[in-house]
Motif scaffolding. Structure first.
Motif, PDB file in Angstrom:
ATOM      1  N   THR A   1      41.149  50.802  67.758  1.00 15.80           N
ATOM      2  CA  THR A   1      40.151  49.609  68.020  1.00 15.80           C
ATOM      3  C   THR A   1      41.309  48.288  68.082  1.00 15.80           C
ATOM      4  OG1 THR A   1      39.403  50.215  66.023  1.00 15.80           O
ATOM      5  CG2 THR A   1      37.743  49.578  67.572  1.00 15.80           C
TER       6      THR A   1
ATOM      7  N   SER B   1      40.291  42.069  65.902  1.00 19.51           N
ATOM      8  CA  SER B   1      39.414  41.198  66.136  1.00 19.51           C
ATOM      9  C   SER B   1      39.569  39.945  66.055  1.00 19.51           C
ATOM     10  CB  SER B   1      38.239  41.772  65.270  1.00 19.51           C
ATOM     11  OG  SER B   1      37.086  40.930  65.498  1.00 19.51           O
TER      12      SER B   1
ATOM     13  N   GLY C   1      34.379  37.133  61.739  1.00 18.14           N
ATOM     14  CA  GLY C   1      35.738  37.590  61.021  1.00 18.14           C
ATOM     15  C   GLY C   1      36.632  36.013  60.598  1.00 18.14           C
TER      16      GLY C   1
ATOM     17  N   ILE D   1      38.354  41.109  53.170  1.00 18.29           N
ATOM     18  CA  ILE D   1      37.240  41.773  54.006  1.00 18.29           C
ATOM     19  C   ILE D   1      37.624  41.148  55.405  1.00 18.29           C
ATOM     20  CG2 ILE D   1      34.904  41.315  54.702  1.00 18.29           C
ATOM     21  CD1 ILE D   1      34.260  41.254  51.709  1.00 18.29           C
TER      22      ILE D   1
ATOM     23  N   THR E   1      40.830  43.162  56.699  1.00 15.92           N
ATOM     24  CA  THR E   1      40.677  44.699  56.666  1.00 15.92           C
ATOM     25  C   THR E   1      39.478  45.176  57.228  1.00 15.92           C
ATOM     26  OG1 THR E   1      39.969  44.650  54.427  1.00 15.92           O
ATOM     27  CG2 THR E   1      42.302  44.977  54.617  1.00 15.92           C
ATOM     28  N   VAL E   2      38.486  44.975  56.949  1.00 12.99           N
ATOM     29  CA  VAL E   2      36.927  45.275  57.681  1.00 12.99           C
ATOM     30  C   VAL E   2      36.931  44.591  58.979  1.00 12.99           C
ATOM     31  CG1 VAL E   2      34.550  45.602  57.313  1.00 12.99           C
ATOM     32  CG2 VAL E   2      36.079  45.611  55.343  1.00 12.99           C
ATOM     33  N   CYS E   3      37.052  43.343  59.050  1.00 10.52           N
ATOM     34  CA  CYS E   3      36.575  42.595  60.141  1.00 10.52           C
ATOM     35  C   CYS E   3      37.953  42.745  61.108  1.00 10.52           C
ATOM     36  CB  CYS E   3      36.481  41.327  59.937  1.00 10.52           C
ATOM     37  SG  CYS E   3      34.701  40.897  59.022  1.00 10.52           S
ATOM     38  N   ARG E   4      39.015  43.056  60.650  1.00  9.07           N
ATOM     39  CA  ARG E   4      40.422  43.211  61.247  1.00  9.07           C
ATOM     40  C   ARG E   4      40.503  41.849  62.176  1.00  9.07           C
ATOM     41  NH1 ARG E   4      42.022  48.104  64.651  1.00  9.07           N
ATOM     42  NH2 ARG E   4      43.771  47.127  64.077  1.00  9.07           N
ATOM     43  N   TYR E   5      40.565  40.775  61.379  1.00  9.80           N
ATOM     44  CA  TYR E   5      40.555  39.449  62.124  1.00  9.80           C
ATOM     45  C   TYR E   5      42.087  39.234  62.048  1.00  9.80           C
ATOM     46  CZ  TYR E   5      40.747  34.296  62.709  1.00  9.80           C
ATOM     47  OH  TYR E   5      40.905  33.109  63.046  1.00  9.80           O
TER      48      TYR E   5
ATOM     49  N   TYR F   1      51.305  42.773  53.830  1.00 10.26           N
ATOM     50  CA  TYR F   1      50.161  43.140  54.886  1.00 10.26           C
ATOM     51  C   TYR F   1      50.771  42.319  56.035  1.00 10.26           C
ATOM     52  CZ  TYR F   1      45.873  44.232  57.191  1.00 10.26           C
ATOM     53  OH  TYR F   1      44.829  44.659  58.038  1.00 10.26           O
TER      54      TYR F   1
END
Length: 138
Positions: A4, A7, A12, A82, A85-89, A120
Motif C-alpha cells: 500500500t 497515506s 492521518g 498511530i 504506523t497505522v495511518c501511514r501518514y 523510524y
C-alpha cells in the motif's frame, strides 16, 4: 504483491498534527511546576514555618502540573505513533518533526520514543520526503 502506498489522508494528518501540538503540554506542565515550586519555597521561607497546609497545597499544585503535562504529552506521542504506523501518514514536516523531536526527547524520560522516532524517520526518509508517490513494486 503490491504494497500500500503511503497515506496523506485527512484523518492521518489530523491525528499527526494533534499529537504534535500535544507535545507542548510538556512545556506548560514545566511552567506550572516551576511556579508551584516557587510557591512552595515561599511557603517554606515564610515566618510561620509551622503552616504545613500551605506547603502541602503548593506541592500538590506542582505534582498536578507535572502529571498533567506528562500525561497529555504521552497521549500526543501515542497519536503520533498511530499516525505514522497505522495511518501511514507521510509529510515532509512530519519527517523533520520526528528527527528533531526524537533527538530532543531522547534526553528525557521518553527516551525510547525519541529513539524510535529518530530511527523510524531515517529508515522511512524516502516515503516522508516523497509522500505522493507510491512505493515501488517488489
Amino acid at each position: 504483491m503490491n504494497p500500500t502506498p503511503p497515506s496523506t489522508s485527512i484523518s492521518g494528518a489530523f491525528i499527526a498534527r494533534l499529537g504534535a501540538w500535544l507535545q507542548l503540554a510538556q512545556l506548560v506542565g514545566f511552567v506550572g511546576t516551576v511556579t508551584g515550586m516557587r510557591k512552595a519555597f515561599k511557603a517554606l521561607g515564610s515566618p510561620s514555618q509551622g503552616d504545613t497546609a500551605e506547603l502541602s497545597r503548593a506541592i500538590g499544585d506542582v505534582l498536578a502540573a507535572s502529571f498533567t503535562g506528562i500525561a497529555l504529552s504521552l497521549v500526543g506521542i501515542l497519536l503520533i505513533l498511530i499516525a505514522i504506523t497505522v495511518c501511514r501518514y507521510r509529510a515532509v514536516w512530519m519527517y523533520w518533526f520526528l528527527c528533531i523531536y526524537g533527538t530532543l526527547i531522547f534526553f528525557s524520560y521518553f527516551m525510547p520514543f525519541g529513539l524510535f522516532f529518530f530511527i523510524y524517520a531515517l529508515l522511512k526518509k524516502e516515503e516522508f520526503l516523497r509522500p505522493n508517490q507510491s512505493l515501488p513494486e517488489l
